[in-house]
Design a protein around this motif. Structure first.
Motif, PDB file in Angstrom:
ATOM      1  N   ILE B  44      36.011  37.554  37.619  1.00  0.00           N
ATOM      2  CA  ILE B  44      34.991  37.321  36.685  1.00  0.00           C
ATOM      3  C   ILE B  44      34.711  35.620  36.746  1.00  0.00           C
ATOM      4  O   ILE B  44      33.824  35.346  37.144  1.00  0.00           O
ATOM      5  N   SER B 304      25.953  55.522  41.870  1.00  0.00           N
ATOM      6  CA  SER B 304      26.457  55.082  40.402  1.00  0.00           C
ATOM      7  C   SER B 304      27.281  53.618  40.415  1.00  0.00           C
ATOM      8  O   SER B 304      25.912  52.388  40.803  1.00  0.00           O
ATOM      9  N   THR B 305      27.992  52.922  39.660  1.00  0.00           N
ATOM     10  CA  THR B 305      28.180  51.743  39.494  1.00  0.00           C
ATOM     11  C   THR B 305      28.543  51.289  40.787  1.00  0.00           C
ATOM     12  O   THR B 305      28.153  49.903  40.733  1.00  0.00           O
TER      13      THR B 305
ATOM     14  N   GLU C 281      20.701  58.775  35.820  1.00  0.00           N
ATOM     15  CA  GLU C 281      22.467  57.918  35.402  1.00  0.00           C
ATOM     16  C   GLU C 281      23.423  58.391  35.756  1.00  0.00           C
ATOM     17  O   GLU C 281      25.063  58.595  36.427  1.00  0.00           O
ATOM     18  N   LEU C 285      27.064  59.065  37.910  1.00  0.00           N
ATOM     19  CA  LEU C 285      28.302  58.909  37.627  1.00  0.00           C
ATOM     20  C   LEU C 285      29.850  60.502  38.387  1.00  0.00           C
ATOM     21  O   LEU C 285      30.277  59.688  38.400  1.00  0.00           O
ATOM     22  N   THR C 419      42.666  56.917  36.440  1.00  0.00           N
ATOM     23  CA  THR C 419      41.539  56.221  35.274  1.00  0.00           C
ATOM     24  C   THR C 419      40.215  56.795  36.711  1.00  0.00           C
ATOM     25  O   THR C 419      40.354  55.654  37.671  1.00  0.00           O
ATOM     26  N   THR C 420      39.833  57.155  35.659  1.00  0.00           N
ATOM     27  CA  THR C 420      37.683  57.872  36.930  1.00  0.00           C
ATOM     28  C   THR C 420      36.917  56.656  36.726  1.00  0.00           C
ATOM     29  O   THR C 420      37.868  56.043  35.924  1.00  0.00           O
ATOM     30  N   THR C 421      36.336  56.325  37.893  1.00  0.00           N
ATOM     31  CA  THR C 421      35.240  55.257  37.457  1.00  0.00           C
ATOM     32  C   THR C 421      33.976  55.443  38.728  1.00  0.00           C
ATOM     33  O   THR C 421      33.955  56.280  39.643  1.00  0.00           O
ATOM     34  N   GLY C 422      32.835  55.320  37.931  1.00  0.00           N
ATOM     35  CA  GLY C 422      31.737  54.657  38.876  1.00  0.00           C
ATOM     36  C   GLY C 422      31.576  54.038  39.955  1.00  0.00           C
ATOM     37  O   GLY C 422      30.480  53.556  40.543  1.00  0.00           O
TER      38      GLY C 422
ATOM     39  N   ILE D  59      30.959  50.219  30.600  1.00  0.00           N
ATOM     40  CA  ILE D  59      30.989  48.761  32.165  1.00  0.00           C
ATOM     41  C   ILE D  59      30.955  46.973  31.264  1.00  0.00           C
ATOM     42  O   ILE D  59      29.926  47.943  29.805  1.00  0.00           O
ATOM     43  N   CYS D  61      32.982  43.474  30.674  1.00  0.00           N
ATOM     44  CA  CYS D  61      34.578  43.265  31.082  1.00  0.00           C
ATOM     45  C   CYS D  61      35.936  43.576  30.119  1.00  0.00           C
ATOM     46  O   CYS D  61      37.241  44.118  30.898  1.00  0.00           O
ATOM     47  N   ARG D  64      37.134  47.167  31.461  1.00  0.00           N
ATOM     48  CA  ARG D  64      37.680  47.721  32.205  1.00  0.00           C
ATOM     49  C   ARG D  64      39.060  47.889  31.812  1.00  0.00           C
ATOM     50  O   ARG D  64      40.180  48.236  32.760  1.00  0.00           O
ATOM     51  N   HIS D  75      35.957  55.491  32.893  1.00  0.00           N
ATOM     52  CA  HIS D  75      35.405  54.276  33.331  1.00  0.00           C
ATOM     53  C   HIS D  75      34.534  54.223  33.886  1.00  0.00           C
ATOM     54  O   HIS D  75      33.675  54.483  34.977  1.00  0.00           O
ATOM     55  N   GLY D  76      33.242  54.716  32.679  1.00  0.00           N
ATOM     56  CA  GLY D  76      32.272  55.446  33.216  1.00  0.00           C
ATOM     57  C   GLY D  76      30.855  54.394  32.745  1.00  0.00           C
ATOM     58  O   GLY D  76      30.898  53.818  33.476  1.00  0.00           O
ATOM     59  N   VAL D  77      29.907  54.836  32.109  1.00  0.00           N
ATOM     60  CA  VAL D  77      28.519  54.043  32.771  1.00  0.00           C
ATOM     61  C   VAL D  77      28.656  53.416  31.450  1.00  0.00           C
ATOM     62  O   VAL D  77      28.535  53.211  30.570  1.00  0.00           O
ATOM     63  N   HIS D  78      27.120  51.959  31.899  1.00  0.00           N
ATOM     64  CA  HIS D  78      27.085  50.971  30.483  1.00  0.00           C
ATOM     65  C   HIS D  78      26.659  52.164  29.007  1.00  0.00           C
ATOM     66  O   HIS D  78      25.416  52.611  29.737  1.00  0.00           O
ATOM     67  N   MET D 136      30.534  40.028  31.316  1.00  0.00           N
ATOM     68  CA  MET D 136      30.902  40.964  32.815  1.00  0.00           C
ATOM     69  C   MET D 136      28.892  39.518  33.902  1.00  0.00           C
ATOM     70  O   MET D 136      29.227  39.908  34.852  1.00  0.00           O
TER      71      MET D 136
END
Ligand SMILES: Cc1ncc(C[n+]2csc(CCOP(=O)(O)OP(=O)(O)O)c2C)c(N)n1
Ligand SMILES: Cc1ncc(C[n+]2csc(CCOP(=O)(O)OP(=O)(O)O)c2C)c(N)n1
Ligand code: SF4
Ligand code: SF4
Ligand SMILES: [Mg+2]
Ligand SMILES: [Mg+2]
Lengths: 281, 571, 571, 281
Positions: B44, B304-305, C281, C285, C419-422, D59, D61, D64, D75-78, D136
């Motif tokens: 960050i 996605s993100t 959205e 994901l 850890t799954t992630t977008g 989503i 900091c 995480r 760790h999905g969407v916001h 973030m």
């Protein structure tokens, strides 16, 4: 609110002048008919002009109200009425902005905007016709439905604790909180008048029976009563009262004086073209 | 065109970005055009960072193929930038021997290496900083004058006091001295004609264009890499009688726009892919209720993100096709950083004129790059909404006009009251489920978008020949530079069409632009070739066609396009 | 094929729907196939309603061009149904003279009119009801036996007690008697081979197929016309060890699915256009984190809130292209009411096999129509997810396999934690912003979808010839019926391709299916010809091509297609 | 929760065993480091096994955290973490499900799911690292930010009343409500342990300073104190207390005993194929 017909010495309008010619799609006996009537009466009593009032809603039986009024209306998508109302009021502060809808629209899909509208305190009046059911989609549990109310989608009941709109409103900072019953037209009208007059965000929950999917709500008429205590301006006290009452005390239950959302329009307006100056090397 | 490309890297808050900014501004003072981009690691704050500055004799719109100078204040995780900072045997690496070995990814380039004890030098100056030593060294090598460096430092450090300025000036001097013996890599002589010059990022240009176009209401939720548009606009809007609301989410922001614009105030938001996804339902309402709004999507790596801090042309599909139902609307894209200004302003004007949502596709490169440009000419485009100022007794909000645009009564106008709705409706706005009203309103909404005369701005068309490159958005800059180089090589039978108005498609204008063209090459930065497929769906393309496409986050470079186009072209 | 089409209309709760249901079931008992649709006015309850029943000698999949019998219990607002209930000189109108004039929209058809004092007759029976009089009259005219009517009434009124049944039976008898002199319009003789028969709606078939495919978790938010899928599944899921949650909105429902499916449980939701917009959205994901989910979109008139109670094939764009970034996924569509069963089951299997989201495009017609069909054969398709049951030390969730599908560790499995992630990521799932990892994962996600062998189910291909009709979804039924009629006329050089797997495109299979075809006609129910444009973008179509398309809500009818195809075809 | 290592007689894991090898992207000094440590300690103290724990986030900091644990992570969407956690827990009730995130993720974009998760009372533990800012995205006001906190996006402050997470949690029916401070590792650990053990939805707000965008939060260390009153099981009393405290009382402030969301899995499972029988004529 200052630009009323009366102030301008023009003929004062009647409640009927605030109704459009459309025939509501509601079932005979639906509580929303009274709410529509009461709103038109309140607007007439406030000597407003229909062109200076905007009624904003989402989707649901109750959300059909805008088109039944003769005001400007915005019948948007499900759950976003408060956001649209916020945008309109901030952009056009001189208008009177009402937001109307149902318990599903406002507290299920729209719950987040409800929280943040209460906090933001933009000068809007939010009227929710709470029938503890999704009428429009033919009878599913809403956030305010009792946990044991049987429905096709949630057989035997949702099993979930009902959402308490007034408590959440208070906890989020709403400035004016009232509970009404559609069958009590006079009381409801007075609450709506006060809500519109109150600066900042005002919230009026109207118990409005759905005769089709909640015939049991015909009993509400027997259950409601005026709140036994006067309006308070202490949110913690108000919260305690509402958390412990049975949901049928009517009246203005809290009235605060938090200043409304501030909209900073400069009087001296700069030329937009000159804004580029800062980029000159 | 002559250019000089300099990358400055370092970690842990060494201030590479500051050095980059100062270089760009100092170059500007010496008559250069320029472009700066930046890249950072995942931390960050205080992670590795790279400032990439390209100075040039003419306006530029893409990053360079190869860097002339790479200054490394340290090498922590710097290999991650290897692909973003291409270097070769002609490049010069300046690094601090105290900071360890040059990473393999950089060393293998064969670049000339010049060691400089950057941090030791910084320690010799009171409050000296590595990045100022680096600035001095680069200034010396590139021939940036003391006058320009002094000027930009004084400006930069105005708030920090005399002491800070003094130690920076001393550090710069020390860097200059240490680099005195290094072979010069002179700054390109600026070709700038007289007149004023600007230094601006695409995100700010977007904000400025929007306000100039007439935007007076913004509601938004922060998101990388769009936030700077909003942050630039926030203090400006009140100055011109407008307002900005930070919304609780993107569902709220789009709905707030609809409310404000229903109230007659031109409204806009800025977001990126994830936020756009959340605005889809609201955009559909804008189409059906014919409320103009502008949504800027600063695209980033997806899906996605994805990769929030990088650039990719991957949101074309959602922008054009993302709405449910048949929902005609506008999609535009600026072609360069500078063009963000024009395209924003034009988008506002179109949205307002057509009472429809306009999605503007910028991207992280266009948005966050900073350029030095000639001061843009004022653009004579002002939002003008067709309003019903004196609605008669038979006023119909959705009247079936020839153009498809119907006068809109604005709340406050007596006699104009109507209820706008996302339900299909009669011309008066009453909900209707008949096939007839549905067809009439679908026709009307399609007609107004399709039959409007968008003039010449729909695309930038350059060059001559029976072959054509079709491109859009930020890829345009690299295509143009590649074409300029190819022309230099004598290849001059290729046209370039950079489409600014993505939707509605303009098949007739396109056919005219391509008259006599036998074959086309489509160029875009998308893994699945979204643009190529979009063109195939809506345009009559020559049978001989090809697409050159790849994903981000690496920017398209002129060099790779020169290779591709040279081998594709049959001249 | 012989058919008999009957419409029953009435307002204020007269019970037209009940009459329709009983007719359909009684027809079924007499060996007919059939299809019933319904239409209602805007009132929430008690407004005008029309039940439209078509009985036939063979299985049918579309509404009729013209109704044989229209029974009006009253005429309140019934003109709104005029376009949905086409009648002509051969038709018979039965109406109650006490209820006023026949509306112009109906009268001008030239249909034969037969007056019947429906409500007067009803009043003569104790607790008699108009709709039972109507039922009796129709039964008499159509030749529905006492045995079948008695049977269906007994079943229908089982809960209501002997008294209700008695008065219904009397009313029916009275209706029969009153209609005794009307010319007969006999029921088609059912061709049904032996075996069992079903009466089922598309929405229920969808729910059944989903559970059979393996769905054990549903989270959803009610919306017309999808709610019945959910309402049917709600009590069934617990019986098979599953669960259904009513979510607070669609953002929550799609996210709940992702959580449950991350936990290894095959998951699904059902919605319509506005809800799908809100799931965009979450679907992105699902693509990036490779979590299978099934989303059924029962399409209704669009854009925005549109016309919730009607049918339109207008969400193809959002389903195929709606996600931001490059986001490969599956899109499927059932072609008939019956096919909802198969397509649902197959969609679950594909989503699970490919660890990707599958969007299933049904529509209001397919979903809410009720059909009589032969009992479907059991389908041998079971969800089988590739899981990592014994993940080793080097387990990588997003490993770069040849197929693109990587074994998924399910929470609870020791050693499989990831850890799954977008965010874009390495094969291990660690966030990564490099061009290399981005390209590898984009390739992988595209590869698994593109290179999977979907077998023959991707489309239904019928007929021979050098011309072809290409269609999809609910339009297929009308196309098939039109083709059958044309074949009868001797036109037999036209193939039909009804595409079930809309995305990914299957260009090779398509080319094979179209081998020798010179020209094509695309048929769809969308104002902007979404399907045609999609085909143009992703398939190599014969140069000679045309599209016949129009918006809803009127259903495509075999008759209009016969006209169109006859004039288009050059045989 | 019954299937713990200890119960099975297996070697007990240490806190370090619940950490992954990834290096956090956080700024040096960020409060979230302590929260990560505390969570791993709590999981070890509860004798859980990482494969039976899932950590779900959105989503930001703070969001995480999942990848820094050795558990299964999402760790999905916001803003949608609670919904994903709900789906997972209902589908897989035997797992221990933690949901983690920030004040922006949980109360701004995610506010609606927060309301409904509290009502629904699925057995999830929700840990919010509240730093009163969007870290973030580099320093914008969050719902919990003071109205006068100046930021680039809201110059001079948002002017909006802060969102009170604990009050909203209570008003919505949360079953367990606590406030912790990331600097108080021992106290925070105990609260998290209690929260995980408590049946139904538990909410722990952890004041977790953002040293980069809110350097003023370094003062929190001086401001926090244990709540002066013991835990109550009366929501109205708890609400009153929290509405009137200054936001720095730490501890378990409410613990109720509403039964958790009921998941009705039949033991006798029918053959899915037979479900079609009802359609036979
Ligand atoms: C995004 C979206 N989801 C679902 C729906 C379907 N829908 C329409 S109204 C409604 C609920 C209405 O309930 P409420 O707000 O209580 O209004 P009521 O009809 O009871 O007055 C739902 C779920 C929709 N229109 N849009
Ligand atoms: C839909 C969407 N909108 C916006 C964003 C940008 N965004 C990422 S994190 C964040 C806020 C994070 O704040 P918080 O939850 O408080 O976490 P913190 O970083 O402070 O720990 C935002 C707005 C996003 N990723 N997705
Ligand atoms: S369904 Fe219920 S809420 Fe809707 S109109 Fe009828 S009575 Fe009113
Ligand atoms: S920005 Fe703030 S919250 Fe984010 S890592 Fe840094 S200190 Fe922590
Ligand atoms: Mg309701
Ligand atoms: Mg935060």
């Amino acid at each position: 609110m200052n630009d009323t017909a009366e102030a301008l010495g023009q003929p004062v309008l009647k409640a009927a002048d605030f109704k459009s010619k459309l025939k509501p799609i509601w079932c005979p006996g639906c509580g929303d008919y009274s709410v529509l009537m009461v709103i038109t009466k309140a607007l007439a009593a406030l000597c407003l002009k229909p062109e200076n009032v905007a009624v904003i809603s989402g989707i649901g039986c109750s959300s059909r109200i805008p088109a039944y009024s003769s005001c400007y209306g915005f019948h948007g998508v499900h759950g976003r009425a408060l956001s649209a109302a916020t945008g309109l009021k901030v952009a056009r502060p001189e208008l009177t902005v009402l937001c109307t809808g149902g318990d599903g629209d406002g507290f299920s899909i729209g719950g987040n905007h409800f929280l943040h509208a209460c906090r933001r305190n933009v000068d809007i009046t939010y009227i929710v016709m709470d029938n503890q059911v999704y009428g429009m989609t033919k009878g599913q549990a809403s956030p305010t439905t009792d946990p044991d109310w049987d429905s096709v989608l949630t057989p035997g009941g949702s099993g979930i604790r009902p959402f308490q709109p007034l408590v959440i409103a208070l906890a989020s900072g709403a400035n004016f909180v009232a509970r009404a019953f559609s069958g009590d037209t006079h009381g409801t009208m007075e609450m709506i008048i006060e809500a519109i007059k109150h600066p900042g965000f005002s919230f009026v929950q109207i118990l409005s029976p759905c005769v089709t999917f909640r015939p049991d709500q015909r009993e509400w008429r027997q259950k409601v009563r005026p709140a036994p205590v006067p309006t308070t301006d202490d949110p913690a006290r108000a919260a305690r009262r509402i958390m412990t009452d049975d949901g049928f005390n009517l009246g203005i239950l809290y009235r605060g004086d938090r200043p409304p959302y501030h909209i900073s329009y400069r009087d001296q307006i700069e030329d937009a073209a000159s804004l580029g100056e800062e980029f000159r090397i | 065109m002559k250019t000089l490309s300099i990358a400055v890297v370092g970690s842990g808050g060494t201030g590479a970005m500051t050095t980059g900014n100062l270089l760009l501004e100092a170059g500007a003072r010496q008559g250069c055009y320029g472009l700066q981009t930046r890249s950072v690691g995942p931390q960050i704050r205080g992670g590795e960072a790279a400032a990439m500055v390209r100075l040039s004799s003419e306006p530029i719109n893409c990053a360079s193929d190869q860097f002339d100078i790479l200054v490394a204040m340290d090498w922590n995780n710097v290999d991650r930038f290897a692909s973003e900072i291409p270097i070769g045997p002609d490049s010069l690496i300046i690094c601090d021997p105290a900071k360890g070995e040059i990473p393999q990814a950089m060393a293998k380039s064969g670049a000339k290496v010049q060691e400089l004890p950057i941090s030791a030098l910084a320690k010799q100056v009171k409050s000296g900083r590595d990045n100022m030593i680096a600035l001095g060294a680069i200034a010396e090598i590139a021939g940036l004058s003391r006058e320009s460096i002094d000027f930009v430092l004084a400006k930069q450090l105005a708030q920090k006091g005399e002491q800070a300025l003094q130690s920076s000036l001393e550090s710069v001097e020390s860097g200059r001295k240490a680099a005195a013996n290094i072979n010069k890599r002179p700054l390109p002589v600026g070709n700038r004609a007289g007149g004023e010059h600007w230094i601006i990022s695409g995100n700010r240009a977007m904000g400025l264009g929007a306000i100039r176009g007439g935007i007076r209401f913004v509601a938004a939720y922060p998101i990388t890499p769009a936030t700077e548009i909003l942050e630039w606009m926030a203090p400006k809007l009140p100055l011109v009688g407008g307002a900005l609301i930070q919304a609780e989410d993107e569902l709220a922001s789009i709905s707030m726009l609809l409310g404000a614009s229903f109230g007659g105030v031109p409204s806009m938001t800025a977001t990126s892919g994830p936020g756009l996804s959340l605005m889809i339902e609201g955009l559909g309402l804008a189409v059906c209720s014919e409320i103009p709004v502008v949504v800027v999507d600063v695209m980033r790596g997806g899906p996605s993100t994805g990769i929030p801090t990088t650039s990719e042309q991957c949101d074309l599909n959602i922008a054009v096709y993302g709405l449910h139902g048949d929902a005609p609307h506008l999609v535009l894209a600026p072609t360069t950083v500078t063009d963000c200004l024009f395209t924003a302003q034009w988008s506002v004007v179109l949205a307002e004129a057509l009472q429809a949502p306009a999605i503007v596709l910028s991207d992280q490169f266009l948005g966050q790059a900073t350029v030095i440009i000639d001061q843009p000419e004022p653009i004579e485009l002002q939002a003008r909404r067709n309003t019903a100022t004196e609605p008669g007794a038979n006023y119909q909000r959705f009247a079936l006009t020839e153009s498809g645009v119907s006068p809109m009564a604005i709340p406050g106008t007596p006699g104009g009251q109507y209820t706008t709705t996302g339900l299909e409706h009669t011309p008066a706005g009453t909900p209707s489920s008949t096939a007839q009203n549905h067809a009439l309103q679908l026709d009307k909404r399609a007609r107004k978008i399709q039959e409007f005369d968008y003039g010449n701005h729909w695309a930038d068309i350059e060059g001559q020949g029976d072959q054509a490159i079709i491109t859009w958005g930020s890829t345009t800059g690299a295509v143009r530079e590649a074409m300029a180089r190819l022309e230099h090589e004598g290849i001059n039978n290729i046209r370039t069409v950079a489409i600014r108005l993505l939707a509605p498609a303009q098949p007739e204008k396109f056919a005219a632009a391509l008259a006599g063209v036998r074959r086309i090459l489509v160029i875009e930065q998308s893994h699945s070739a979204q643009f190529y497929h979009y063109l195939s769906a809506h345009y009559d393309l020559p049978h001989e066609r090809e697409v050159f496409h790849r994903a981000g986050p690496l920017l398209m470079r002129a060099g790779e396009l020169v290779e591709k186009i040279r081998s594709w072209s049959d001249s």
